[in-house]
Design a protein around this motif. Structure first.
Motif, PDB file in Angstrom:
ATOM      1  N   LYS A 193       5.661  17.337  10.011  1.00  0.00           N
ATOM      2  CA  LYS A 193       4.837  16.236   9.512  1.00  0.00           C
ATOM      3  C   LYS A 193       3.367  16.409   9.862  1.00  0.00           C
ATOM      4  N   GLN A 194       3.095  17.014  11.006  1.00  0.00           N
ATOM      5  CA  GLN A 194       1.710  17.172  11.454  1.00  0.00           C
ATOM      6  C   GLN A 194       0.903  18.058  10.509  1.00  0.00           C
ATOM      7  N   ASP A 195       1.557  18.849   9.669  1.00  0.00           N
ATOM      8  CA  ASP A 195       0.843  19.698   8.715  1.00  0.00           C
ATOM      9  C   ASP A 195       0.299  18.911   7.530  1.00  0.00           C
ATOM     10  N   TYR A 196       0.714  17.642   7.414  1.00  0.00           N
ATOM     11  CA  TYR A 196       0.313  16.810   6.283  1.00  0.00           C
ATOM     12  C   TYR A 196      -0.247  15.494   6.830  1.00  0.00           C
ATOM     13  N   PRO A 197      -1.541  15.444   7.086  1.00  0.00           N
ATOM     14  CA  PRO A 197      -2.116  14.304   7.808  1.00  0.00           C
ATOM     15  C   PRO A 197      -2.154  12.991   7.031  1.00  0.00           C
ATOM     16  N   LEU A 198      -2.148  13.050   5.694  1.00  0.00           N
ATOM     17  CA  LEU A 198      -2.188  11.830   4.893  1.00  0.00           C
ATOM     18  C   LEU A 198      -0.773  11.380   4.531  1.00  0.00           C
ATOM     19  N   MET A 199      -0.568  10.073   4.504  1.00  0.00           N
ATOM     20  CA  MET A 199       0.744   9.566   4.103  1.00  0.00           C
ATOM     21  C   MET A 199       1.092  10.030   2.687  1.00  0.00           C
ATOM     22  N   VAL A 200       0.136  10.016   1.769  1.00  0.00           N
ATOM     23  CA  VAL A 200       0.430  10.412   0.398  1.00  0.00           C
ATOM     24  C   VAL A 200       0.817  11.887   0.331  1.00  0.00           C
ATOM     25  N   GLN A 201       0.281  12.707   1.218  1.00  0.00           N
ATOM     26  CA  GLN A 201       0.696  14.112   1.275  1.00  0.00           C
ATOM     27  C   GLN A 201       2.147  14.229   1.741  1.00  0.00           C
ATOM     28  N   ARG A 202       2.513  13.427   2.719  1.00  0.00           N
ATOM     29  CA  ARG A 202       3.885  13.471   3.229  1.00  0.00           C
ATOM     30  C   ARG A 202       4.874  13.025   2.153  1.00  0.00           C
ATOM     31  N   TYR A 203       4.495  11.999   1.396  1.00  0.00           N
ATOM     32  CA  TYR A 203       5.359  11.574   0.302  1.00  0.00           C
ATOM     33  C   TYR A 203       5.487  12.677  -0.748  1.00  0.00           C
ATOM     34  N   THR A 204       4.355  13.220  -1.180  1.00  0.00           N
ATOM     35  CA  THR A 204       4.359  14.173  -2.292  1.00  0.00           C
ATOM     36  C   THR A 204       5.041  15.486  -1.896  1.00  0.00           C
ATOM     37  N   ALA A 205       4.936  15.878  -0.638  1.00  0.00           N
ATOM     38  CA  ALA A 205       5.586  17.114  -0.180  1.00  0.00           C
ATOM     39  C   ALA A 205       7.099  17.061  -0.385  1.00  0.00           C
ATOM     40  N   GLY A 258       0.809  -1.204   0.000  1.00  0.00           N
ATOM     41  CA  GLY A 258       0.000   0.000   0.000  1.00  0.00           C
ATOM     42  C   GLY A 258       0.845   1.258   0.000  1.00  0.00           C
ATOM     43  N   ASP A 259       1.914   1.255   0.812  1.00  0.00           N
ATOM     44  CA  ASP A 259       2.797   2.419   0.875  1.00  0.00           C
ATOM     45  C   ASP A 259       3.505   2.623  -0.468  1.00  0.00           C
ATOM     46  N   MET A 260       3.926   1.528  -1.094  1.00  0.00           N
ATOM     47  CA  MET A 260       4.586   1.655  -2.392  1.00  0.00           C
ATOM     48  C   MET A 260       3.630   2.226  -3.432  1.00  0.00           C
ATOM     49  N   MET A 261       2.371   1.822  -3.376  1.00  0.00           N
ATOM     50  CA  MET A 261       1.405   2.383  -4.318  1.00  0.00           C
ATOM     51  C   MET A 261       1.255   3.886  -4.094  1.00  0.00           C
ATOM     52  N   MET A 262       1.183   4.312  -2.846  1.00  0.00           N
ATOM     53  CA  MET A 262       1.021   5.740  -2.569  1.00  0.00           C
ATOM     54  C   MET A 262       2.260   6.545  -2.967  1.00  0.00           C
ATOM     55  N   SER A 263       3.427   5.909  -2.962  1.00  0.00           N
ATOM     56  CA  SER A 263       4.638   6.615  -3.372  1.00  0.00           C
ATOM     57  C   SER A 263       4.593   7.011  -4.842  1.00  0.00           C
ATOM     58  N   HIS A 264       3.730   6.381  -5.627  1.00  0.00           N
ATOM     59  CA  HIS A 264       3.640   6.723  -7.053  1.00  0.00           C
ATOM     60  C   HIS A 264       3.199   8.173  -7.255  1.00  0.00           C
ATOM     61  N   SER A 265       2.432   8.709  -6.322  1.00  0.00           N
ATOM     62  CA  SER A 265       2.057  10.116  -6.432  1.00  0.00           C
ATOM     63  C   SER A 265       3.300  11.004  -6.397  1.00  0.00           C
ATOM     64  N   LEU A 266       4.268  10.660  -5.564  1.00  0.00           N
ATOM     65  CA  LEU A 266       5.518  11.416  -5.512  1.00  0.00           C
ATOM     66  C   LEU A 266       6.237  11.376  -6.851  1.00  0.00           C
TER      67      LEU A 266
END
Length: 346
Positions: A123-135, A12-20
């Motif tokens: 990190k607290q400014d970006y509540p979603l994991m995909v936001q943290r990756y993309t940031a 799941g985490d690897m899939m979300m990293s695709h947004s980055l």
């Protein structure tokens, strides 16, 4: 710009990293992105066109192996301008350091202040994991706020010729189902039964869907074979021909091909749930103690069912049933799922 990404270790985490990777390419179309990840990730990364190549991470998830990390980092010297480290662990930051990559970017994690020279600590400014990756695609001084951050949905490329080859491999198993449209079930959960929708609910759902003219394909790893068989064996004997257990029989790339052929998918919170979302399959995602507030499936074709409020509840085995199921998942009735599925397909 040549970029080395130290990738996550879960599907799941690897899939979300695709947004980055998509945002990196949008910002610099000429950048070259290599991703270091466990070998099992290769089928995912191979279907992400923004990724140049996958570099095998030979060190197991729980292993420190500092000497091996040094040798691996040394072998990567003079190849990259920037490293982006997605895991939060201390050990994940050593390879870019040993590779002498000039810019090493990541979130504040396990005491790695001296290993990263582009450290992010909000990190607290970006509540979603995909936001943290993309940031992490942005320079520290130019990161958009969470509500302005671009989040392109993950996707996986599929090839019609490869799909036909995969379908042919399993043709004998699926022949008795009479070429009905397929609903995929993903009943497994990496961290135990408390994250799983009960097998008897899956069986009842299968019975209702078979009555509507569908067949069921059950996907998962070898660890999910037992629960898949429980689902199948809970059906009336005459209906079992329409429920095909593929858990443990497919390689990950084959599961991707077959899930792409499903009319819709019903899944627990799992890696395959994120794959189904990336394949743009209509998806009903079932949550209990885990929460979609942090790692939701990223798609416009998703119905999420969760009957409790709040964030993550850290349980591995529920106390609400002899099988270890959690009451919040027991309470999700098959008829509710059928209703959500019907609405999606309409």
């Amino acid at each position: 710009m040549r970029i080395l990404v130290i990738g996550p270790s879960w599907v799941g985490d690897m899939m979300m990293s695709h947004s980055l990777y998509q945002v990196l390419k949008q910002r610099d179309p000429d950048c070259v992105i290599d991703v270091m990840a466990p070998n099992w990730c290769r089928p995912l990364l191979a279907r992400m066109p923004e990724v140049n190549q996958a570099i095998a991470m030979p060190i197991g998830h729980g292993s420190f192996a500092l000497g091996e990390r040094y040798r691996l980092g040394k072998s990567l010297r003079n190849r990259y301008d920037q490293a982006i480290i997605l895991p939060n662990s201390l050990k994940s930051a050593f390879i870019p350091l040993f590779a002498k990559i000039a810019q090493r970017r990541g979130w504040k994690g396990e005491s790695r202040y001296f290993l990263l020279n582009d450290l992010r600590n909000n990190k607290q400014d970006y509540p979603l994991m995909v936001q943290r990756y993309t940031a992490l695609a942005f320079d520290k001084s130019a990161v958009p706020t969470a509500d302005q951050l671009p989040i392109p949905y993950p996707y996986l490329q599929v090839d019609s010729a490869q799909i036909a080859k995969t379908k042919a491999k399993f043709e004998q198993q699926t022949a008795l189902a009479e070429h009905r449209p397929i609903i995929g079930f993903c009943p497994g959960a990496e961290f135990g039964p408390a994250k799983r929708w009960p097998h008897y609910h899956y069986a009842k759902l299968a019975e209702l869907l078979i009555a509507q003219g569908y067949q069921i394909h059950i996907f998962g790893s070898g660890k999910d074979d037992a629960v898949a068989e429980q689902i199948r064996n809970s059906l009336p004997t005459a209906l079992q021909r329409y429920c095909i257990n593929l858990a443990g029989q497919t390689q990950l790339e084959e599961a991707i091909d077959l899930i792409s052929c499903c009319t819709a998918v019903v899944s627990n919170d799992s890696g395959l749930m994120h794959i189904a979302a990336a394949l743009q399959r209509p998806l009903v995602a079932l949550y209990g103690p885990t929460s979609p507030q942090y790692t939701p499936p990223l798609s416009d074709k998703v119905e999420i069912i969760r009957l409790i409020d709040g964030g993550l509840i850290k349980v591995r085995k529920g106390n609400d049933s002899t099988e270890g199921y959690h009451q919040s998942l027991i309470d999700i009735q098959p008829e509710l799922v059928v209703g959500k599925l019907t609405a999606l397909l309409s």
